[in-house]
Write a protein that holds these residues in place. Structure first.
Motif, PDB file in Angstrom:
ATOM      1  N   LEU A   1       0.801  -1.225   0.000  1.00 57.79           N
ATOM      2  CA  LEU A   1       0.000   0.000   0.000  1.00 57.79           C
ATOM      3  C   LEU A   1       0.835   1.277   0.000  1.00 57.79           C
ATOM      4  O   LEU A   1       0.274   2.372   0.032  1.00 57.79           O
ATOM      5  CB  LEU A   1      -0.936   0.008   1.214  1.00 57.79           C
ATOM      6  CG  LEU A   1      -2.036  -1.058   1.205  1.00 57.79           C
ATOM      7  CD1 LEU A   1      -2.824  -1.024   2.499  1.00 57.79           C
ATOM      8  CD2 LEU A   1      -2.973  -0.860   0.020  1.00 57.79           C
ATOM      9  N   LYS A   2       2.164   1.135  -0.013  1.00 61.30           N
ATOM     10  CA  LYS A   2       2.999   2.326  -0.104  1.00 61.30           C
ATOM     11  C   LYS A   2       2.656   3.095  -1.378  1.00 61.30           C
ATOM     12  O   LYS A   2       2.533   2.517  -2.452  1.00 61.30           O
ATOM     13  CB  LYS A   2       4.478   1.938  -0.119  1.00 61.30           C
ATOM     14  CG  LYS A   2       5.020   1.525   1.242  1.00 61.30           C
ATOM     15  CD  LYS A   2       6.491   1.173   1.152  1.00 61.30           C
ATOM     16  CE  LYS A   2       7.041   0.791   2.524  1.00 61.30           C
ATOM     17  NZ  LYS A   2       8.477   0.422   2.452  1.00 61.30           N
ATOM     18  N   LYS A   3       2.478   4.383  -1.221  1.00 64.08           N
ATOM     19  CA  LYS A   3       2.142   5.281  -2.328  1.00 64.08           C
ATOM     20  C   LYS A   3       0.752   5.008  -2.906  1.00 64.08           C
ATOM     21  O   LYS A   3       0.422   5.497  -3.981  1.00 64.08           O
ATOM     22  CB  LYS A   3       3.187   5.183  -3.448  1.00 64.08           C
ATOM     23  CG  LYS A   3       4.594   5.535  -3.005  1.00 64.08           C
ATOM     24  CD  LYS A   3       5.561   5.459  -4.169  1.00 64.08           C
ATOM     25  CE  LYS A   3       6.973   5.801  -3.730  1.00 64.08           C
ATOM     26  NZ  LYS A   3       7.938   5.742  -4.851  1.00 64.08           N
ATOM     27  N   LYS A   4      -0.048   4.212  -2.183  1.00 68.67           N
ATOM     28  CA  LYS A   4      -1.403   3.915  -2.665  1.00 68.67           C
ATOM     29  C   LYS A   4      -2.476   4.597  -1.816  1.00 68.67           C
ATOM     30  O   LYS A   4      -3.632   4.655  -2.222  1.00 68.67           O
ATOM     31  CB  LYS A   4      -1.660   2.399  -2.658  1.00 68.67           C
ATOM     32  CG  LYS A   4      -0.608   1.577  -3.381  1.00 68.67           C
ATOM     33  CD  LYS A   4      -0.468   1.973  -4.838  1.00 68.67           C
ATOM     34  CE  LYS A   4       0.597   1.118  -5.524  1.00 68.67           C
ATOM     35  NZ  LYS A   4       0.853   1.555  -6.911  1.00 68.67           N
ATOM     36  N   CYS A   5      -2.100   5.067  -0.625  1.00 71.19           N
ATOM     37  CA  CYS A   5      -3.052   5.718   0.279  1.00 71.19           C
ATOM     38  C   CYS A   5      -2.405   6.976   0.850  1.00 71.19           C
ATOM     39  O   CYS A   5      -1.192   7.028   1.030  1.00 71.19           O
ATOM     40  CB  CYS A   5      -3.443   4.804   1.443  1.00 71.19           C
ATOM     41  SG  CYS A   5      -4.016   3.172   0.973  1.00 71.19           S
ATOM     42  N   THR A   6      -3.216   7.969   1.130  1.00 68.32           N
ATOM     43  CA  THR A   6      -2.698   9.144   1.841  1.00 68.32           C
ATOM     44  C   THR A   6      -2.681   8.875   3.337  1.00 68.32           C
ATOM     45  O   THR A   6      -1.807   9.338   4.060  1.00 68.32           O
ATOM     46  CB  THR A   6      -3.575  10.376   1.563  1.00 68.32           C
ATOM     47  OG1 THR A   6      -4.926  10.046   1.861  1.00 68.32           O
ATOM     48  CG2 THR A   6      -3.451  10.800   0.119  1.00 68.32           C
ATOM     49  N   VAL A   7      -3.666   8.124   3.801  1.00 68.05           N
ATOM     50  CA  VAL A   7      -3.789   7.802   5.225  1.00 68.05           C
ATOM     51  C   VAL A   7      -4.177   6.343   5.363  1.00 68.05           C
ATOM     52  O   VAL A   7      -5.042   5.854   4.651  1.00 68.05           O
ATOM     53  CB  VAL A   7      -4.865   8.687   5.907  1.00 68.05           C
ATOM     54  CG1 VAL A   7      -5.080   8.236   7.347  1.00 68.05           C
ATOM     55  CG2 VAL A   7      -4.460  10.151   5.883  1.00 68.05           C
ATOM     56  N   LEU A   8      -3.535   5.645   6.283  1.00 66.75           N
ATOM     57  CA  LEU A   8      -3.904   4.258   6.564  1.00 66.75           C
ATOM     58  C   LEU A   8      -4.017   4.095   8.070  1.00 66.75           C
ATOM     59  O   LEU A   8      -3.023   4.085   8.783  1.00 66.75           O
ATOM     60  CB  LEU A   8      -2.864   3.290   6.005  1.00 66.75           C
ATOM     61  CG  LEU A   8      -3.186   1.798   6.212  1.00 66.75           C
ATOM     62  CD1 LEU A   8      -4.489   1.441   5.515  1.00 66.75           C
ATOM     63  CD2 LEU A   8      -2.062   0.921   5.695  1.00 66.75           C
ATOM     64  N   ASP A   9      -5.246   4.015   8.531  1.00 64.19           N
ATOM     65  CA  ASP A   9      -5.531   3.826   9.956  1.00 64.19           C
ATOM     66  C   ASP A   9      -5.904   2.359  10.148  1.00 64.19           C
ATOM     67  O   ASP A   9      -6.944   1.906   9.678  1.00 64.19           O
ATOM     68  CB  ASP A   9      -6.686   4.744  10.367  1.00 64.19           C
ATOM     69  CG  ASP A   9      -6.986   4.658  11.857  1.00 64.19           C
ATOM     70  OD1 ASP A   9      -6.495   3.720  12.509  1.00 64.19           O
ATOM     71  OD2 ASP A   9      -7.707   5.532  12.362  1.00 64.19           O
ATOM     72  N   TRP A  10      -5.046   1.626  10.839  1.00 68.77           N
ATOM     73  CA  TRP A  10      -5.266   0.183  10.969  1.00 68.77           C
ATOM     74  C   TRP A  10      -6.595  -0.146  11.634  1.00 68.77           C
ATOM     75  O   TRP A  10      -7.157  -1.213  11.424  1.00 68.77           O
ATOM     76  CB  TRP A  10      -4.123  -0.450  11.762  1.00 68.77           C
ATOM     77  CG  TRP A  10      -2.800  -0.460  11.064  1.00 68.77           C
ATOM     78  CD1 TRP A  10      -1.667   0.170  11.463  1.00 68.77           C
ATOM     79  CD2 TRP A  10      -2.466  -1.127   9.835  1.00 68.77           C
ATOM     80  NE1 TRP A  10      -0.648  -0.046  10.565  1.00 68.77           N
ATOM     81  CE2 TRP A  10      -1.109  -0.850   9.555  1.00 68.77           C
ATOM     82  CE3 TRP A  10      -3.187  -1.924   8.937  1.00 68.77           C
ATOM     83  CZ2 TRP A  10      -0.459  -1.341   8.430  1.00 68.77           C
ATOM     84  CZ3 TRP A  10      -2.535  -2.410   7.814  1.00 68.77           C
ATOM     85  CH2 TRP A  10      -1.190  -2.128   7.569  1.00 68.77           C
ATOM     86  N   THR A  11      -7.092   0.736  12.475  1.00 70.61           N
ATOM     87  CA  THR A  11      -8.320   0.440  13.216  1.00 70.61           C
ATOM     88  C   THR A  11      -9.582   0.826  12.459  1.00 70.61           C
ATOM     89  O   THR A  11     -10.651   0.285  12.734  1.00 70.61           O
ATOM     90  CB  THR A  11      -8.321   1.173  14.567  1.00 70.61           C
ATOM     91  OG1 THR A  11      -8.251   2.583  14.336  1.00 70.61           O
ATOM     92  CG2 THR A  11      -7.133   0.732  15.404  1.00 70.61           C
ATOM     93  N   ARG A  12      -9.475   1.753  11.494  1.00 65.05           N
ATOM     94  CA  ARG A  12     -10.692   2.255  10.847  1.00 65.05           C
ATOM     95  C   ARG A  12     -10.703   2.103   9.329  1.00 65.05           C
ATOM     96  O   ARG A  12     -11.764   1.976   8.731  1.00 65.05           O
ATOM     97  CB  ARG A  12     -10.900   3.732  11.194  1.00 65.05           C
ATOM     98  CG  ARG A  12     -11.068   4.014  12.674  1.00 65.05           C
ATOM     99  CD  ARG A  12     -11.432   5.465  12.899  1.00 65.05           C
ATOM    100  NE  ARG A  12     -12.710   5.787  12.285  1.00 65.05           N
ATOM    101  CZ  ARG A  12     -13.118   7.020  12.016  1.00 65.05           C
ATOM    102  NH1 ARG A  12     -12.329   8.039  12.281  1.00 65.05           N
ATOM    103  NH2 ARG A  12     -14.299   7.234  11.482  1.00 65.05           N
TER     104      ARG A  12
END
Length: 223
Positions: free
Chosen positions: A41-52
């Protein structure tokens, strides 16, 4: 990104407008699998929240689904839009306008908004299979079903709260009635005490009069 939207950049799928057959999936809790996800997911998301954060099924190859279209435990997202080019950031605080807006909403406003959105959708037929008696979701519960369960749990809590308030009101009414009866009884007792005091005073005065009369009679007889 809100848990109602796919976290992949360029993906417009949400639980409210998802195409038929598209499902949403939470990030894995297994640390080894998380590392693989983070690498992909590197460079695929601006934010990655593992819980949400949620990833829609469009980003998983068919080999990662079983015959019932359920995501396998070893699934890794590998399909991404061409314009997914920003760096992923692992955070737990809201960074998007949607997240900031959700944080400002009260629970009642948020539930009303969710109910309004869900009213346009059909409740999943197998919803009971995704939760237990305490309205807790299973780990494989789709995001859409999680929202339905959340609404049902809130309705259940509201019902219990109303019942508790009604029960407490009955207790308060009984308590107030008892207090009023106690006050009336106390007032009646105070009136009785005043009456007894008056009677005692009258008897004392009568006794004093009798004592004077006896003294006079005794004096007369002595002469």
């Amino acid at each position: 990104m809100s848990h109602t939207h796919c976290a992949i950049l360029g993906c417009k799928n949400t639980i409210f407008n998802k195409p038929i057959g598209v499902s949403f999936h939470a990030c894995p809790s297994n640390s080894e699998l998380r590392s693989k996800w983070l690498q992909m997911l590197k460079k695929k998301c601006t934010v990655l929240d593992w819980t949400r954060s949620r990833i829609c099924s469009r980003h998983f190859e068919n080999k990662y689904f079983d015959a019932q279209r359920k995501l396998k435990e070893n699934a890794i997202p590998t399909l991404f839009p061409v314009n997914s080019s920003n760096k992923v950031t692992d955070v737990t605080t809201p960074r998007t306008k949607v997240d900031r807006l959700l944080n400002k909403l009260t629970q009642a406003e948020l539930m009303a908004d969710i109910k309004s959105s869900l009213s346009k959708m059909k409740e999943p037929a197998n919803l009971d299979n995704y939760m237990n008696d305490d309205f807790k979701c299973r780990s494989d519960t789709p995001a859409e079903a999680q929202l339905w369960i959340l609404v049902k749990k809130q309705d259940h809590l509201n019902t219990r709260l109303v019942e508790q308030v009604a029960q407490n009101k009955k207790h308060v009414d009984v308590l107030q009635k008892n207090m009023e009866e106690d006050r009336a009884s106390k007032k009646e007792m105070e009136q009785s005490v005043e009456t007894y005091k008056y009677i005692v005073k009258c008897l004392q005065e009568k006794l004093a009069t009798l004592e004077e009369q006896i003294e006079i009679l005794t004096t007369v007889e002595a002469r």
